[in-house]
Design an enzyme around this catalytic site. Structure first.
Site, PDB file in Angstrom:
ATOM      1  CG  ASN A  87       6.248   7.527   1.537  1.00 45.62           C
ATOM      2  OD1 ASN A  87       7.431   7.782   1.723  1.00 45.62           O
ATOM      3  ND2 ASN A  87       5.736   7.350   0.331  1.00 45.62           N
ATOM      4  NE  ARG A  88      12.100   6.919   3.031  1.00 42.27           N
ATOM      5  CZ  ARG A  88      11.724   6.080   2.069  1.00 42.27           C
ATOM      6  NH1 ARG A  88      10.637   6.349   1.332  1.00 42.27           N
ATOM      7  NH2 ARG A  88      12.400   4.979   1.832  1.00 42.27           N
ATOM      8  CG  HIS A 113       6.291   1.957   5.550  1.00 42.45           C
ATOM      9  ND1 HIS A 113       5.639   2.903   4.796  1.00 42.45           N
ATOM     10  CD2 HIS A 113       7.053   1.222   4.679  1.00 42.45           C
ATOM     11  CE1 HIS A 113       5.972   2.739   3.522  1.00 42.45           C
ATOM     12  NE2 HIS A 113       6.824   1.749   3.419  1.00 42.45           N
ATOM     13  CG  HIS A 185       4.831  -2.011   1.284  1.00 42.28           C
ATOM     14  ND1 HIS A 185       5.712  -2.636   0.444  1.00 42.28           N
ATOM     15  CD2 HIS A 185       5.392  -0.819   1.612  1.00 42.28           C
ATOM     16  CE1 HIS A 185       6.785  -1.885   0.294  1.00 42.28           C
ATOM     17  NE2 HIS A 185       6.614  -0.764   0.983  1.00 42.28           N
ATOM     18  CB  SER A 186       0.965  -6.252  -2.523  1.00 44.84           C
ATOM     19  OG  SER A 186       0.147  -6.820  -1.531  1.00 44.84           O
ATOM     20  CE1 TYR A 187       8.589  -4.056  -2.830  1.00 46.19           C
ATOM     21  CE2 TYR A 187       7.895  -5.423  -0.979  1.00 46.19           C
ATOM     22  CZ  TYR A 187       8.602  -4.348  -1.476  1.00 46.19           C
ATOM     23  OH  TYR A 187       9.318  -3.551  -0.607  1.00 46.19           O
ATOM     24  CG  ASP A 244      11.140   4.202  -2.501  1.00 45.45           C
ATOM     25  OD1 ASP A 244       9.885   4.159  -2.485  1.00 45.45           O
ATOM     26  OD2 ASP A 244      11.842   4.008  -1.490  1.00 45.45           O
ATOM     27  CD  GLN A 281       6.671   6.365  -2.581  1.00 49.59           C
ATOM     28  OE1 GLN A 281       5.970   7.391  -2.530  1.00 49.59           O
ATOM     29  NE2 GLN A 281       7.978   6.388  -2.397  1.00 49.59           N
ATOM     30  CD  GLU A 302       4.545   1.471  -1.044  1.00 49.28           C
ATOM     31  OE1 GLU A 302       4.472   1.992   0.098  1.00 49.28           O
ATOM     32  OE2 GLU A 302       5.623   1.336  -1.661  1.00 49.28           O
TER      33      GLU A 302
END
Length: 338
Positions: A87-88, A113, A185-187, A244, A281, A302
Site C-alpha cells: 500500500n501507500r 508497494h 496481490h492476486s486478482y 481501492d 484492501q 489484500e
C-alpha cells in the site's frame, strides 16, 4: 514388485528468466483437487485451479503464461508478493526514532508497494516447505534498499492443507528498526481468468469501519463506520466497482474468523479468506488494462496493515525492531455453493 515412490507435492520446473537473466522456476502444488502454480519471480501466485459446482476446474487468479508477461505488464503486481511496504506511504517519507527516511515516489507523490523495485520484481530463493506440501520463498533486502532502513530477511511460504486450502505464511527479521507490511496481490475471478468482469461476484467483509481517503488515496483520518455507505459489506452483496480502500477487520480474525467471502453465482465457487492481519484492501481493478485483461476483471483482497501506518501512530504499528519477528498468515479456502 518394486513400487515407485509418490511424486513430491511441490515440484519445481524451469519457467524462463527474469529481465536481468536470472533463471525463474515455477513450483507446482497439488492437493485435494486444488492445483497451484508459484513463480520465483516476484513470488507470484501464477495460477490457482479449483473446481466449480459441476467439478470443472478453472484458474481463478489473473495472470500470464510466461515471466515476460509479468515483467512487461503496464499494470504490475498481478499475483505478486508485495514489500517492503504494501500500500501507500504518503509523500514517500516517514520518520522513525527521530530519523526521516525518503522513499521513491512511484505513485504520484506516494511510495506504493515498496517503491520502484519492490519484492514483486525480485527473484526469490525457493525450497520445499518443511511439511512437504508447499514451497518456502526467501530473500534478503539490504539496508537502504528503496530507502528503507535495516537489513531485512524475509520468507513467504505457500502451502496446501489436506482440504486444499491455500495458506501464505510470512516472516521477517531485521538488524535495525524498520517498517514492514507484506501481502499477496492476486486478482480473483471465480468464474475463471478471462471470463469477463467480476463485478457481479457477491462479497462479504467482516468490517464495521473503513479508512476514508483523500485525492491521493491516503487516509484522511480515523476509520469511519461503514453503516449507510457503499462500503458496507457486512451482509453479502454484489461487489460492483470503484473500490481501492482499506477495511478495518473486526476482532476475532486473528483467531481464525473469516475476514471476507467472495462468491460467484454462475460457477458456484466460493472463496473464504482468513487472516491474522488487521486490514484488508479491496481493489476492483477499475484502472488497469493489461494484456488480455480489462477493467474490473479481477478483485484484489489484500490482507495487510493500513495504508500510511508509518505516519499514523493511531493505526496498528508496522514497526519491526531487532530481536523481534514479523509473522503473519492468510488462508484462502475454496468450496462451492448453490
Amino acid at each position: 514388485m518394486t513400487v515407485a515412490p509418490p511424486a513430491p507435492v511441490a515440484v519445481p520446473e524451469r519457467a524462463g528468466s527474469a529481465p536481468d537473466g536470472t533463471p525463474v522456476h515455477r513450483w507446482v502444488l497439488e492437493r485435494a483437487g486444488v492445483r497451484v502454480g508459484v513463480l520465483t519471480y516476484g513470488g507470484i501466485l501464477q495460477s490457482v485451479e479449483v473446481p466449480d459446482r459441476d467439478g470443472a476446474r478453472a484458474n481463478v487468479v489473473l495472470g500470464f503464461d510466461g515471466v515476460a508477461g509479468y515483467a512487461d505488464c503496464p499494470s504490475p503486481y498481478f499475483g505478486a508478493l508485495i514489500g517492503r511496504y504494501a500500500n501507500r506511504i504518503a509523500g514517500g517519507t516517514f520518520t522513525l526514532d527521530g530519523r526521516t527516511y525518503r522513499l521513491p515516489r512511484n505513485n504520484g507523490s506516494n511510495c506504493l508497494h515498496g517503491g520502484e523495485r519492490g519484492f514483486d520484481k525480485r527473484v526469490w530463493d525457493a525450497e520445499p516447505a518443511a511439511d512437504g506440501h508447499g514451497v518456502r520463498l526467501s530473500l534478503v533486502s539490504p539496508d537502504g534498499e528503496e530507502g528503507f532502513p535495516g537489513r531485512l530477511e524475509v520468507s513467504a511460504t505457500y502451502s496446501l492443507d489436506a482440504a486444499g486450502s491455500l495458506r501464505v505464511g510470512y516472516r521477517a527479521v531485521t538488524d535495525a528498526p524498520t517498517v514492514v507490511n507484506l501481502t499477496n496481490h492476486s486478482y480473483w475471478n471465480l468464474g475463471g481468468a478471462g471470463s469477463g468482469r467480476a463485478g457481479g461476484h457477491v462479497l462479504r467483509i467482516a468490517a464495521g469501519h473503513f479508512t476514508p481517503l483523500d485525492g491521493d488515496s491516503v487516509p484522511t483520518g480515523a476509520p469511519a463506520p461503514v453503516g449507510g455507505t457503499r462500503f458496507d459489506f457486512r451482509e453479502p452483496r454484489e461487489v460492483g466497482s470503484g473500490y481501492d480502500h482499506n477495511f478495518v477487520l473486526e476482532q476475532g480474525c486473528s483467531a481464525g474468523a473469516v475476514a471476507a467471502e467472495l462468491y460467484d453465482p454462475a460457477s458456484g465457487r466460493l472463496l473464504k479468506v482468513t487472516t491474522t492481519e488487521p486490514g484488508i484492501q479491496l481493489y476492483t481493478g477499475d484502472g488497469f488494462d493489461a494484456g488480455p485483461f480489462g477493467p474490473c476483471e479481477g478483485i484484489a483482497l489484500e490482507t495487510q496493515h493500513f495504508p500510511d501506518s508509518p505516519n499514523r501512530p493511531d493505526f496498528p504499528s508496522t514497526v519491526l525492531r531487532p530481536g523481534e519477528e514479523f509473522a503473519s498468515a492468510t488462508t484462502y479456502g475454496f468450496s462451492t455453493a448453490g
